[in-house]
Every structure is written in C-alpha cells, then in structure tokens.
Design an enzyme around this catalytic site. Structure first.
Site, short mmCIF file in Angstrom:
data_model
loop_
_atom_site.label_atom_id
_atom_site.label_comp_id
_atom_site.label_asym_id
_atom_site.label_seq_id
_atom_site.Cartn_x
_atom_site.Cartn_y
_atom_site.Cartn_z
N HIS A 427 0.79 -1.23 0.00
CA HIS A 427 0.00 0.00 0.00
C HIS A 427 0.83 1.28 0.00
CE1 HIS A 427 -3.58 2.25 0.18
NE2 HIS A 427 -4.29 1.46 0.95
N TYR A 543 -14.70 5.70 8.67
CA TYR A 543 -13.74 6.23 7.70
C TYR A 543 -14.12 5.80 6.30
CZ TYR A 543 -9.40 6.25 4.96
OH TYR A 543 -8.46 6.43 3.98
N THR A 556 -5.01 10.61 -0.68
CA THR A 556 -6.36 10.40 -0.14
C THR A 556 -6.67 11.39 0.97
OG1 THR A 556 -5.59 8.80 1.52
CG2 THR A 556 -6.28 7.92 -0.63
#
Length: 726
Positions: A427, A543, A556
C-alpha cells in the site's frame, strides 16, 4: 547448465600452461542489446521530457510562430514592435555565422519567436493552473450547471485540447491547500491517525496490503501457464506504455486531469525493511520477474535480447517451472514468511543472513524484479451457487498460506491452478485506483486483444531454444530458519484470526439507486450506517477514503461518514413510527451532507490530513496537545472504501456485461471493527468484501453482511424502487 554459462560474458582459467581466456558471444550479444535498449529508453525519456516540458506547446507550434514572424517580415509588418531590431543589434559583430544581414535578421526573428512561444506556454500553464483550482463544478447538482462552470469547462477543454501524455498536466496541477485551522476545528468529530505506511512495525499482511480479484463471471482459459503468458505479456506492454508516457491521464468529467505521479513506482519497486522505518526501493528498469512455486524461487527473464517474450514463450517458461520436480532447499519453502511477519524481525534477519554471498544475490533477484509471481497449487473461483466460494477466493488473495506471497513487492500476481488470477498489493507506493488502472488494461487486453486457442493455450508457437528459468540458490542457516518459523507463526496467527465475507448483491445496482435522486456512494454509505447500528446497537467513528488526485501528488483524504444527519435517519428507521415521506426527507438530508463532505475532501477542504500534519509538527516541536491526545484515543471501527472501475474504456460494458471483476478488499483496521470494501459494478449489481476478527466477540463479518443486504433493501423500499428477486 548452459544458461549459467551464458550469464558470464567471459571466463578465464589459470593453468600451468598459462591463462585460458574465453569469450561468450551470446552473453556479449545480450550485453550489447541491453546497452542499445538502455540508450533507446534514455532517448525516449529525453524526448518525452521535452514534449512534457513544453506542453501545451509543441515543436510544431514553435515552427509555426517562427514562420509567422518571418512571413510578417517579408510583408514588411513588424509584429515584434522593434524587438527583432534590438536583438539584431545585440548580436556579436564580425566574421562567422552572423556575417550577412540576412542571417542576422533570421536569427533575431528566431530568438524573438522562441521568446514569444515560451511566454505563451508559461501563460497557458498558469491559466490552466488557475482554472484547475476551481472546484465549484463538484458542488452543483446534475443537470443544473451554472454559467460560470460552463465557461470554465470551455476554457479547460480549449487549453487541454492537444493530446496529452501521462505526465503532461503534472506541473499545471495545483498543490494541495492547507485549510484554516478554524475551518478544520468546526468540522472535527474525532481524530484518526493515518496509518503511516513506512513507519508501521506490524506485519504488512492483512494490516496494510490489500487484494484485487479477477473477472469472476467469465473464464478465458483453464490453463494456468497460458493465462500467465497473456497476462504478464500485457503487464509489460502496459509498463512500456508507462515508460513512454503513452497512457492517457485519468480525467474527471473527461476534462479535469488527475495526478499521475503514483504510477511511476508501479513496477520494479520493493519495500525494504528497516529497524525504525522501511524505505521504498524503485529501479528505472527490470528485465525479469521472480516466481514462487512449491517452495522454490525462480528467476524468469521477460526479454530475449531486446525483444519482449511473446505470450506463447512466457507460457512455455511457466510450464517449465510447473513441471520442475526439484525440491526446495533447506529453509527456502517458508522464506517469504519473513515479509509477512514483524518488520523489525525481518530487518534484523535481512541484515544478519542476507547481506552477502548467494543469499544476497538471490534476495536481490527478488527485490529487483519487475514484480513477484506466485504459482499456487490450489484452485479458487467464484461460483454463484456456492456463496462461500468468493470469500475463500478473497482469503487466498489476502494472505495465502503466509509464505507463498512476497508482501514487500509493489504487487504479487497470484495464479491458481485453474487459471484464475488475483493481486496482492503493497500500500505504501500507491492507492488502489492506481493498481486498478493496470488491472483493467491487463484484463481487457487478455480478453479482447490476445486471446487463446480452442484448447486454452496462447496463440502461436513458442521458441523451445529459450533457456529455462533459473532456480535461485540459498544457503539458509539453522538460526535463520528459526527466525523464518517465528515469523510464520506470527503471520499464521494473524491470518487465522481474519474472518472474510464476500458476496454479490444482486437485487439492484447504481441504475436503480440513481432513481432515488442520490449518488450511489452516499446510498451505500448510509446503508452501512443503518447496518452497523443494527449489528452493534451503536454508532462508531467511520472512515471512507476519498481521493485528492486533482492536486499535485495528492493521494487520499478522509470522509467521516457517521454524521449527525445519517444518525438521525438511522434512529428514525429504528423507531419504526415515521412515515415513508419523513424517512425519505431524512435520508435525502443525510445523503446531501455526505456528498458535500465527499466533495470537500476531494477539493482539499478535508480535515484529517490537516490534523495529521498538526500532530506531526507538535511531535517535532515537543509540544503537548491535550486536544490531540484526547481525539487520538478513538479508533476507526468501521473503515470503508469504494473500488473504482471503468477507468479505461477497453470495451463496451453494455455489450459485455459479464466482463466484471469483483473488486477487492482489505483487513479490519480495528481489532473489534469491520473493514468494508465495495464495488458498484455497473447498473445491476454490487460486490462487498467485509473483514473482521474471530478474536472479537462483538463482530461477525457474515452477520454484518446480512445486515448490509437488508439495509440496502429497506432504503430502496422507501422510494418504492422495484427490485429483482434477491
């Protein structure tokens, strides 16, 4: 051992008779072709750098300006208002190239024209940058576009009408703004510390890495090696387009460019463990992939000289690996468990056992590979008649058996025995839409451009003279094997604790949701709030990931989906005494609030990244903040993310409705919480991926999934939306 000899350009042996010196013509040929290929890439990068640097101008427009200036001079029209004459007077006098008046005049006009051209490029870029700072279009209702937005759209299209390269808009994108602290404080409900990827010391597996599924409603072939041949050939085709910047930038509304910088590290990238923090190692090129099969590691070359191997050649090479009967070396089988366990333990083992000799060389072959390929012996796929099949498929992609994935690579391509595929992605280097862009291209190329024979093999005949893939050689001592086993036990405990429930929601998709006059994302998010309250009897900090790629190097921002408006709607639904009209009104208010928050996050007005920066600064300055200390204590018990689709129009989804991927998923963020990933797959279906932990007595992924199903149906019923049988 022919391939081993080819790896060395020359050999010499000292004997009593003297020195025996031998050259390998084949190796020298490879070195020569590699050098030629390297220079080609450099020249392409230089050319792209020039074209990108002058966008929206071009060499052609430069010549046009020069010709216009020269032409006007011949017509006795001075468009320079005397500047050409001034430049001519400043040119050096005397012999040489400036001797004749005609030459001096032409040179002066060329200098003037170049200045005008550069000034025009600068003006257009700054204008485009100012235009891209306008985000009012995001807050307007569909079908109610203001005159200002119409004028803005015309200007954007005018300034970006030339065919852009992948990174053409990078310098024109505005930087992510920093909101006023007062504006941030007004929208704060609780604090969330963004997971700091490279400083996280817990295992990447489950906690950070995520997975992506294959097409699930169709199957192109059952032949494992053939599917890999087509897919990997398509991946390297994509990489070549990426290197040459031939991929079109992703555009919102078809005209607002998204930042593309995350794509740079898609290939040839590995996360290197460190004691305190990891680092990302990115190479400009890599000509091989690392492959894992039955406990053995292989190095498979993607090129023969400068030529990319064709799908049928790659199929043959993978079949050779699948047919290889050799056993794993001591300690080799579970070696990749080091990447699945704690980061500190992996960093220490790497330094102690992999910093020299054959272990270093073998590890470098993996870390310097374009990406990692895992050949599994099991078969997984989605069977609509077997609900558990999709969840088992997801579990295999998320963690496998804890040692058959290299979790440090930018991504691992996972191949099952029946030809089904998937990805496990690290990630830190990029977010899911980036790997999704690659995956859409690859699956579309596999299905519509490469194809298979009637027996499921790649088209064409392979070259049997190709040297087979080479086994990586290890010398793993007992002490290292003990560390590997320890990491494996940590990873296995983590994997065994994950409950994953994946399902396809069939009653409706975005087609009918739009009839409710709301965005599909807001519809699903409010349904998640209703489902969570029914599941847990309370609300929680929620979230949702939103992208900020309209800004340069944006990634993001957080959308806090649990709002006062959504809780009011949920409570009214639970009370059961409100009319449908009242509930519809409450739902629309909640949906409007959610859409507005999402737009604020996308346009740089979110709060969590701002608060995160304030937190970092306070730590750096040694300033104690009771506010930050208090809000940091609340975990995200519901972490959600929508998976994008159709970023590339490789085919018409109306003509090929079954060419659907099922999206992907991730592990739960909190030990007593849920991770929810969903993909609104076309007009008629939605895929959900729900994760939780068996060790929590408060969560149950399947139970929550059933609540989500019912919540979607109940909200649709408020609008009397006709539904298919579920």
């Amino acid at each position: 051992m022919a391939e081993a000899h080819q790896a060395v350009a020359f050999q010499f042996t000292v004997t009593p008779d003297g020195v025996d010196f031998r050259l390998s013509r084949e190796a020298l040929k490879h070195v020569y072709l590699s050098g030629i290929n390297s220079w080609k890439k450099r020249l392409i990068r230089i050319k792209n750098g020039i074209l990108r640097g002058v966008y929206p101008g071009s060499p052609t427009s430069w010549l046009v300006v020069i010709m216009a200036t020269v032409g006007s001079s011949f017509c006795n029209v001075d468009v320079s208002l005397g500047l050409v004459s001034c430049i001519q007077r400043c040119l050096p006098q005397g012999c040489g190239p400036y001797q004749t008046p005609q030459t001096r005049a032409l040179l002066s006009m060329a200098i003037f024209s170049t200045g005008v051209w550069v000034t025009g490029i600068f003006f257009f870029r700054q204008t485009l940058k100012l235009l891209l700072c306008y985000h009012g279009w995001m807050f307007e209702m569909h079908g109610k576009t203001s005159n200002l937005t119409r004028i803005w759209a015309m200007c954007i299209r005018l300034l970006s009408s030339r065919h852009p390269m992948l990174y053409s808009f990078q310098t024109s994108l505005p930087k992510l703004p920093v909101p006023r602290v007062s504006a941030t404080i007004q929208r704060v409900s609780d604090w969330w510390e963004e997971y700091i990827y490279l400083r996280g010391r817990s295992p990447l597996m489950v906690n950070s890495n995520y997975y992506v599924m294959d097409l699930v409603l169709i199957k192109n072939t059952d032949v494992q090696a053939a599917r890999l041949g087509n897919i990997i050939h398509a991946m390297i085709m994509y990489r070549r387009k990426l290197d040459r910047e031939e991929i079109k930038p992703v555009m919102a509304l078809g005209m607002v460019p998204m930042c593309s910088y995350q794509m740079e590290r898609m290939f040839n990238t590995t996360r290197i463990p460190g004691k305190d923090t990891d680092v990302l190692q990115h190479l400009s090129d890599s000509r091989h992939v690392a492959v894992y099969h039955k406990g053995r590691f292989f190095k498979l070359w993607l090129y023969e000289g400068s030529r990319l191997l064709k799908p049928q050649d790659l199929e043959m090479q993978f079949q050779r690996i699948l047919d290889d009967p050799s056993p794993p070396q001591p300690g080799e089988e579970k070696l990749a468990a080091l990447t699945a366990g704690g980061r500190v333990e992996w960093a220490q083992a790497r330094q102690a056992f992999f910093s020299s000799g054959k272990n270093k060389a073998a590890l470098e072959a993996i870390e310097r590979a374009a990406f990692f390929v895992a050949l599994d012996e099991e078969s997984y796929c989605y069977d609509p008649e077997d609900e558990a099949s999709l969840s088992l498929y997801g579990k295999a992609l998320l963690h496998g058996n804890c040692y058959n994935r290299w979790f440090d690579k930018s991504f691992t391509l996972i191949s099952f025995k029946n030809g089904q595929l998937g990805l496990n992605a690290e990630h830190a280097w990029a977010d899911a839409p980036i790997i999704g862009h690659l995956w859409e291209f690859v699956l579309g190329t596999d299905s519509f451009y490469l194809g298979y024979t009637e027996t499921g093999h790649c088209l064409g005949k392979p070259n049997p003279a190709l040297a087979p893939p080479t086994r990586l050689q290890w010398d793993i001592p007992k002490q290292c094997q003990a560390v590997i086993e320890s990491s494996y036990q940590v990873a296995k405990a983590l994997a065994d604790d994950v409950e994953l429930y994946c399902f396809q929601f069939l009653p409706f998709g975005k087609g009918l949701i739009k009839k409710c006059r709301t965005s599909p994302d807001a519809f699903v998010q409010i349904a998640l709030q209703l489902a969570h309250f029914r599941d847990r009897g309370k609300f929680c900090l929620t979230y949702e990931a939103s992208m900020t790629r309209m800004f340069r190097e944006g990634r993001t921002e957080t959308v806090r989906s649990c709002t006062s408006e959504s809780t009011a709607f949920v409570q009214a639904m639970m009370e059961g005494s409100h009319t449908k009209a009242d509930l519809r009104d409450l739902f629309q208010k909640a949906a409007k609030k959610h859409q507005n928050m999402y737009r604020l996050a996308m346009t740089g007005a979110g709060i969590d990244r701002h608060l995160f920066c304030l937190y970092l600064v306070s730590k750096y300055l040694g300033v104690s903040s009771p506010f930050l200390a208090e809000v940091l204590s609340e975990p995200w018990r519901l972490s959600t993310s929508q998976i994008p689709q159709s970023q590339i129009r490789m085919f018409d989804p109306e003509q090929h409705p079954n060419h659907l991927g099922a999206g992907g998923g991730f592990g739960p963020v909190a030990d007593d919480g849920y991770g929810v990933s969903y993909m609104i797959a076309g007009e008629n279906t939605i895929f959900f991926h729900i994760s939780s932990k068996f060790s929590s007595s408060e969560t149950n992924a399947q139970r929550f999934g059933n609540h989500i199903r019912q919540a979607l149906l109940d909200i649709a019923d408020l609008f009397q939306v006709p539904k298919a049988d579920s």
